[in-house]
Write an enzyme that holds these catalytic residues in place. Structure first.
Site, PDB file in Angstrom:
ATOM      1  N   ASN A   2      29.999   0.154  23.745  1.00 12.67           N
ATOM      2  CA  ASN A   2      30.735  -0.530  22.497  1.00 12.67           C
ATOM      3  C   ASN A   2      30.679   0.570  21.645  1.00 12.67           C
ATOM      4  O   ASN A   2      31.866   0.661  20.826  1.00 12.67           O
ATOM      5  CB  ASN A   2      29.494  -1.626  21.929  1.00 12.67           C
ATOM      6  CG  ASN A   2      29.296  -2.710  22.604  1.00 12.67           C
ATOM      7  OD1 ASN A   2      29.887  -2.664  23.710  1.00 12.67           O
ATOM      8  ND2 ASN A   2      28.737  -3.856  21.954  1.00 12.67           N
ATOM      9  N   CYS A   3      29.949   1.443  21.658  1.00 10.51           N
ATOM     10  CA  CYS A   3      29.892   2.630  20.425  1.00 10.51           C
ATOM     11  C   CYS A   3      30.875   3.681  20.678  1.00 10.51           C
ATOM     12  O   CYS A   3      31.384   4.414  19.742  1.00 10.51           O
ATOM     13  CB  CYS A   3      28.857   3.356  20.221  1.00 10.51           C
ATOM     14  SG  CYS A   3      27.477   2.434  19.641  1.00 10.51           S
TER      15      CYS A   3
ATOM     16  N   SER B 263      28.351  -4.631  30.734  1.00 10.58           N
ATOM     17  CA  SER B 263      27.869  -3.344  30.197  1.00 10.58           C
ATOM     18  C   SER B 263      28.821  -2.352  30.054  1.00 10.58           C
ATOM     19  O   SER B 263      29.070  -1.285  30.796  1.00 10.58           O
ATOM     20  CB  SER B 263      26.970  -3.184  31.357  1.00 10.58           C
ATOM     21  OG  SER B 263      25.927  -2.041  31.068  1.00 10.58           O
TER      22      SER B 263
ATOM     23  N   ARG C 288      12.676  -6.114  36.501  1.00  8.07           N
ATOM     24  CA  ARG C 288      11.299  -5.346  36.456  1.00  8.07           C
ATOM     25  C   ARG C 288      10.043  -6.172  36.394  1.00  8.07           C
ATOM     26  O   ARG C 288       9.006  -5.980  37.052  1.00  8.07           O
ATOM     27  CB  ARG C 288      11.469  -4.354  35.258  1.00  8.07           C
ATOM     28  CG  ARG C 288      12.445  -3.067  35.383  1.00  8.07           C
ATOM     29  CD  ARG C 288      11.990  -2.127  34.422  1.00  8.07           C
ATOM     30  NE  ARG C 288      12.279  -2.448  33.118  1.00  8.07           N
ATOM     31  CZ  ARG C 288      13.557  -2.419  32.361  1.00  8.07           C
ATOM     32  NH1 ARG C 288      14.574  -1.999  33.076  1.00  8.07           N
ATOM     33  NH2 ARG C 288      13.567  -2.846  31.206  1.00  8.07           N
TER      34      ARG C 288
END
Length: 170
Positions: A43-44, A40, A23
């Site tokens: 994880n949770c 990517s 960006r």
């Protein structure tokens, strides 16, 4: 051409840095290096694979190298272990874990976001095949396969992060 930015680590921290750099500089060459096979991932949500809520562990993987390249012009290299930082030459030494070869990659800027290594306390039996640490999709797949193969009904969870609390709620 813009600066060459190397990012060591391709999960939450590394992927966030890569997106932010893109960006800020649309001309930068951004290469994200991940030791594991996935970038990517959620994880949770790892514990939900054990419960069966997420049946296919690949559904935990949110992005892959092709999506990073096509959507953000970020090169995400998986199965790449950074072996050494050569600060004097502004290069890093990388081992391609699939091709079993080592190479150097130059950089203008280097970001380190390799994640954490689980702590395994010095306890009797800690290296037994039924003791697991959970950090990524491969870890949860291995644990889930063991639970199914051995028809495990009870487990002990040691630790106190968000992942542990989600396991306990399952």
């Amino acid at each position: 051409m813009g600066k060459k930015i190397l990012i060591v680590g391709g999960v939450a921290g590394g992927a966030s840095v890569a997106a932010r750099v893109r960006r800020l500089d649309e001309h930068a060459e951004i290469i994200m290096l991940e030791k594991g096979p996935h970038v990517s991932f959620s994880n949770c949500s790892l514990p939900y694979h054990l419960s069966g809520i997420v049946e296919d562990s690949q559904d935990l993987v949110l992005m892959n190298p092709d999506i990073f390249k096509n959507r953000y012009n970020i090169e995400a290299r998986v199965n790449q272990e950074v072996m050494k930082i050569n600060r004097d030459k502004k290069t890093i030494t990388i081992k391609d874990l699939i091709a079993d070869r080592t190479y150097e990659e130059p950089y203008d800027s280097l970001v380190l976001s390799p994640g954490a290594k689980p702590i395994r306390p010095n306890l009797d039996g800690i290296d037994h095949p039924n003791v697991f640490t959970v950090r990524n999709v491969v870890d949860i797949e291995n644990m889930n396969d063991f639970i199914k193969q051995e028809d495990i009904k009870n487990i002990a969870v040691i630790g106190g992060d968000l992942l542990v609390w989600r396991l306990l709620k399952i």
